[in-house]
Design a protein around this motif. Sequence first.
Motif, PDB file in Angstrom:
ATOM      1  N   SER A   1      -6.832  -1.899 -11.459  1.00 18.37           N
ATOM      2  CA  SER A   1      -6.809  -1.757  -9.991  1.00 18.37           C
ATOM      3  C   SER A   1      -7.311  -0.384  -9.592  1.00 18.37           C
ATOM      4  O   SER A   1      -7.118   0.614 -10.294  1.00 18.37           O
TER       5      SER A   1
ATOM      6  N   VAL B   1      -6.542  -1.812  -1.947  1.00 15.77           N
ATOM      7  CA  VAL B   1      -6.501  -1.873  -3.405  1.00 15.77           C
ATOM      8  C   VAL B   1      -7.452  -2.973  -3.856  1.00 15.77           C
ATOM      9  O   VAL B   1      -7.399  -4.101  -3.345  1.00 15.77           O
TER      10      VAL B   1
ATOM     11  N   GLY C   1      -7.256   1.992  -6.008  1.00 16.77           N
ATOM     12  CA  GLY C   1      -6.746   2.100  -4.646  1.00 16.77           C
ATOM     13  C   GLY C   1      -7.275   3.326  -3.929  1.00 16.77           C
ATOM     14  O   GLY C   1      -7.467   4.381  -4.534  1.00 16.77           O
TER      15      GLY C   1
ATOM     16  N   SER D   1      -0.023  -0.342  -7.641  1.00 22.09           N
ATOM     17  CA  SER D   1      -1.304  -0.970  -7.303  1.00 22.09           C
ATOM     18  C   SER D   1      -1.631  -2.117  -8.244  1.00 22.09           C
ATOM     19  O   SER D   1      -2.283  -3.091  -7.858  1.00 22.09           O
TER      20      SER D   1
ATOM     21  N   MET E   1       0.816  -1.216   0.000  1.00 19.17           N
ATOM     22  CA  MET E   1       0.000   0.000   0.000  1.00 19.17           C
ATOM     23  C   MET E   1       0.848   1.264   0.000  1.00 19.17           C
ATOM     24  O   MET E   1       0.545   2.234  -0.696  1.00 19.17           O
TER      25      MET E   1
END
Length: 503
Positions: free
Chosen positions: A121, A105, A123, A62, A52
Motif C-alpha cells: 500500500s 491509499v 498512502g 494502510s 485514512m
Amino acid sequence: MKKIFLLISLSFMSCLHAQDITDAVRYSQQDILGTARFRGMSGAFGALGGDMSALQINPAGSAVFLGSSGSITLSTSNVQNDADYFNSFSGTSSSNFNFNQIGAVFVYNNQNESSKFNKLSLGIAYDQTTDYAEEFFAFGRSNNSIDSYFLSEAQGIPLDLLTRRSGESVDELYNFLGETEGYGAQQAFLGRESLIIESTDPTDSNNSVYSSNVAPGFFNQDYYYESTGLNGKFTINGGAQIHDRFYIGVNLNSHFINYDRVTEFFEGNNNTGSSINEILFTNRLSTIGAGFSAQVGGIVKVSNILRLGASFESPTWYYIEEETTQRVETFSNANGRELVNPNVINVFPEYQLRTPARATGSIAVLFGKRGLISLDYSYKDYSSTEFDSDGFDDFSDLNRQIENTLQGASTLRIGGELRNGNWSFRGGYSYEESPYKNESILGERTGLSLGIGYNFGKVKFDIAYDYSEQERNQEFYPNSAFTNFTSIDSYRDNLTFTLGLNL
C-alpha cells in the motif's frame, strides 16, 4: 553615547528570547482530529487501520484497506471558555470551520501466492493535528498592578539607555534596544516612555533604579485573549501485509505550524497618589514553523476476533520563526493620555524545538460484520522537549525549567462500532493526562464522541460529534514579575463530516 540607527522596521532580537514552557506544550500536543469515523470512536484505531486518519496512530493501518480508497473531511467547532478572575466570572464562545483532512491509499494485491507479501500500500495524506482557534475574556479586581512587569525589566538598565536623544523617535530607540539589548530592555523602555515607571534620579544618566507612578491599592483589570491557526502535517505512507496475519508500515511526515495571537490588558485605578490611572497594553504574536517526524508500526491478526498493534512516532524537529508587535497607552487624570506605539516588528532569530516521541500500544476485538471494540494507550514524555538554536540564543535555563516542570503523560482512547446493514453507529471516550507535574497549570483532558455512517457502496458518508473539557490557569505574562492569572474551564464540541470513496 548610544549610536543612532535608522529605523528599518525590523528589529532582529538578540540577548534575550521570548519563548517559554507554554510554547513547548502548545506545539507538542495533538488533538483528536481527522475523519468522522476516527473522531466518532475517539481516535482508538491503532490496531484497526482501514481509515485514512488511522495512519496518524499506526502507519501499518494502510495495509488493512481491502482496496484503494480516499476521503475528505470538513468540520465545524465551538469553544466555550469560562474565566474566573478574582471571583469575577465571564464566558466567551467562538466558532470556526476547518478542513481537517484529505488523503488516499492505493492498494496493490500481489497475485504471486509464493510471495511473503500479500499486499502493498502507498498512502498520501494531509491531516490537521491541532486547532489553535479560541478566545476568552477575563475581568476582576486585583491588588497587583501590571507596573511590576515593567519595573522588573527596567531594574539594572542605565537611564541613558532608555532615554531618547534629540530628534530620535520612539520607533528608532525601540528598534535599537531590540537589536542591541533584547526584549527585556524594550519592555523597560515601553514602561518608562508611557510614564508607568520613572528613574529614582532623573538627573543621573547612569541611574539604574526605577520606581512606579502607579500607587498601591486596588485595580480593575480586563484581559482579552484571541488565537488562531493550526498545526498540520503532510504524510507519505508505505505499508505491507505479510502472510495474511501481519501488517507493517512507515510514515514520513512533514509538519507545519501557523499560529497567531493577540492579547490586550487593561487596568484602571483611582488610588490616592497614583499619577497613572489607566494602562492598556497590547501584544501581537505571529509564529510559523516547519518540521519533520517519522513513524513505524505493526498490526498482528492474532485470530479472527483479536488484533494487536504497536507504533512509535519519533520526536518532531521544528524550525520556528516568531514576530511580535507591541503598544502601550496610558491615561492620567492630571496629564491626559500618552500613546507609545512603535512601528516596529520584532523578528526573533529562528530557533529549533524538539517535541517528545510517542509510543502507542493497541488492542481491538472484532465481532465479524456486527461491530468492534478498540483500545489505544499512548505515552509521551514532555520533559524531554528541548529548545535549541544555531548560536543566537542560550536555552539551557529554559530546558532545565522544562525538565523540572513537565512530566510523562499517558493517553487512553476507547472506541466501539456497531453495524446494522449499511449503517454504522459509533461511540468513544478519551482521557489525556496533564503534561505538567502541577496539574493546576493545565489539567487532564477528557472527551466523549458519537458517530453514524452509511455505506452506499462506492461512496461512504460519516458524521461525528465529539466533546472535550479541560481546566487550566492562564498566566497573562509568563516568566514575569506580574504573576496574575485567570482560571479557565474550556469546553469544545465539534461536528465532523467525511465523504469516503472506494477508488
